[in-house]
Scaffold this active site. Structure first.
Site, PDB file in Angstrom:
ATOM      1  N   LYS A  41       0.822  -1.203   0.000  1.00 55.21           N
ATOM      2  CA  LYS A  41       0.000   0.000   0.000  1.00 55.21           C
ATOM      3  C   LYS A  41       0.869   1.272   0.000  1.00 55.21           C
ATOM      4  CE  LYS A  41      -3.933  -2.270   0.109  1.00 55.21           C
ATOM      5  NZ  LYS A  41      -3.786  -3.722   0.162  1.00 55.21           N
TER       6      LYS A  41
HETATM    7  C1  PLP Z   1      -5.204  -4.478   0.742  1.00 53.25           C
HETATM    8  C2  PLP Z   1      -6.656  -4.476   0.603  1.00 53.25           C
HETATM    9  C3  PLP Z   1      -7.501  -5.052   1.569  1.00 53.25           C
HETATM   10  C4  PLP Z   1      -7.015  -5.848   2.739  1.00 53.25           C
HETATM   11  O1  PLP Z   1      -6.000  -5.298   3.445  1.00 53.25           O
HETATM   12  P1  PLP Z   1      -4.981  -6.278   4.229  1.00 53.25           P
HETATM   13  O2  PLP Z   1      -4.199  -5.307   5.051  1.00 53.25           O
HETATM   14  O3  PLP Z   1      -4.177  -6.977   3.201  1.00 53.25           O
HETATM   15  O4  PLP Z   1      -5.783  -7.191   5.054  1.00 53.25           O
HETATM   16  C5  PLP Z   1      -8.856  -4.944   1.406  1.00 53.25           C
HETATM   17  N1  PLP Z   1      -9.377  -4.326   0.345  1.00 53.25           N
HETATM   18  C6  PLP Z   1      -8.614  -3.766  -0.605  1.00 53.25           C
HETATM   19  C7  PLP Z   1      -9.274  -3.056  -1.753  1.00 53.25           C
HETATM   20  C8  PLP Z   1      -7.226  -3.846  -0.525  1.00 53.25           C
HETATM   21  O5  PLP Z   1      -6.485  -3.329  -1.505  1.00 53.25           O
END
Ligand code: PLP
Length: 376
Positions: A184
């Site tokens: 992210k």
């Molecule tokens: C990354 C992500 C998640 C989940 O996040 P995690 O930290 O990996 O559990 C949920 N929805 C979207 C759209 C994401 O990109």
């Protein structure tokens, strides 16, 4: 992987962060503690002063937000079929039923024009997803939610640092959930957060986060429900705090590189039907730079050809409703044609803050050959 290989993303952890993690490890307090609380305060400041609680993943944040919104068995939750599977899995995890609504093929986000047609007497909430960081229209969303008395659990896992018409995501609305997964725009290795609406209790959120435990006095502890085990460690929170300081600079750099992609791609011979993302330089945090291959281009061959050129390509995401788990629930081919077509052709080109303009040039230069290879 050779040193010249360009991955589709890579976290940027500086030496200051590494040194600070060392300090946390030496401090004697390595799981949830002062670093996690400080991260919550700093996130709250960025979310207009709303209460923020952190978790060990974005998935946990989404699931707990649904629980706080009182979504459970018998309820329906409207969401997009074009997202990371966590978006829909959390609906199943709380015992509710996902109701998918097809995407707008331009934005690749849930088509707001179709939401009202999917609302039934059992609809309880909407989970909008800001795919690649491009925000869903928060004004229209709020109107739909208010008209039909629905809760909104924003899956803003990709859009921290984005804004809707100048209002930062997380500063307003109902529940806003973020992820700090390694890929992210800011990371705590793994992690997540919820910016809470005024009617959600931070204390109840904390109980959902840790076994349902309620502490009081010097030594009293009580448990009234089964909570999760979803607390964020101080080691992770420390990384998150250092990343948060750099988030705006990261996102600015992503925006600059995205602009450069548009300039170069305009001068690149690409087949008809090769779709670029929406060129939004005002609102998106450019979490990803995603293109859609035309129907005649085989994606596995394209990915292979790009890899041979030293370039990593991501796939985010195949349509959720076509996974076996969702087919077993009755979903199938043909229900959400835009999500299905884009889910088959979408590719994520490399984009991360440490990339150079020359890297973007290299990607663009490799595209025509890789597309030709995958079309033969
Ligand atoms: C990354 C992500 C998640 C989940 O996040 P995690 O930290 O990996 O559990 C949920 N929805 C979207 C759209 C994401 O990109």
């Amino acid at each position: 992987m050779n040193a010249d290989f360009l991955p589709f993303t890579r976290p940027d952890i500086d030496e200051e962060t590494i040194a600070a993690v060392g300090d946390v490890l030496r401090s004697g307090w390595i799981t949830t503690g002062p670093q996690a609380r400080a991260l919550e305060a700093e996130l709250s400041a960025r979310c207009g002063g709303r209460a923020v609680r952190v978790f060990n993943s974005g998935t946990a944040a989404l699931e707990i937000a649904l629980r706080l919104a009182r979504v459970g068995p018998g309820d329906e939750v409207i969401t997009t079929p074009l997202s990371w599977v966590a978006t829909a899995n959390v609906i199943l995890a709380v015992g509710a039923r996902p109701v998918f609504v097809d995407i707008d093929p331009m934005t690749r986000n849930i088509d707001l024009d179709r939401i009202e047609g999917a609302i039934t007497g059992s609809t309880r909430a909407i989970i909008p997803v800001d795919l690649a960081g491009l925000p869903v229209d928060r004004d229209r969303l709020a109107t739909i939610a208010a008209t039909h008395r629905l809760r909104v659990v924003e899956d803003a896992c990709q859009s921290f640092g984005s804004n809707w018409r100048g209002r930062p995501i997380g500063t307003e609305g109902d529940f806003a959930c973020f992820s700090f997964h390694a890929n992210k725009n800011m990371t705590s290795t793994e992690g997540g957060a919820i910016a809470l609406p005024a009617d959600a209790s931070p204390e109840e959120t904390e109980r959902w986060r840790l076994q349902g435990v309620r502490r009081s006095g010097e030594d009293e502890i009580d448990v009234e429900f089964v909570g999760e085990k979803a607390n964020l460690t101080d080691v992770a929170a420390c990384i998150g705090r250092h990343q948060l300081k750099r988030l705006d600079a990261f996102n600015e750099r992503r925006r600059t590189l995205a602009r450069h992609y548009f300039e170069r791609l305009a001068a690149t011979a690409l087949p008809a039907g090769f779709a670029l993302p929406v060129p939004d330089f005002a609102q998106s945090n450019w979490h990803m730079f995603q293109c859609v291959l035309p129907a005649g281009v085989r994606r596995p061959d394209f990915i292979r050809a790009m890899r041979e050129a030293g370039i990593g390509i991501g796939v985010h995401y195949p349509a959720i409703h076509l996974f076996t788990l969702y087919r077993k629930l009755g979903f199938g081919e043909g229900q959400f044609p835009h999500a299905e077509r884009i889910g088959r052709g979408i590719v994520t080109l490399p984009l991360f803050p440490r990339m150079t303009e020359a890297d973007v040039d290299r990607v663009c230069a490799a595209l025509p050959h890789a597309i030709a290879e995958a079309s033969r």
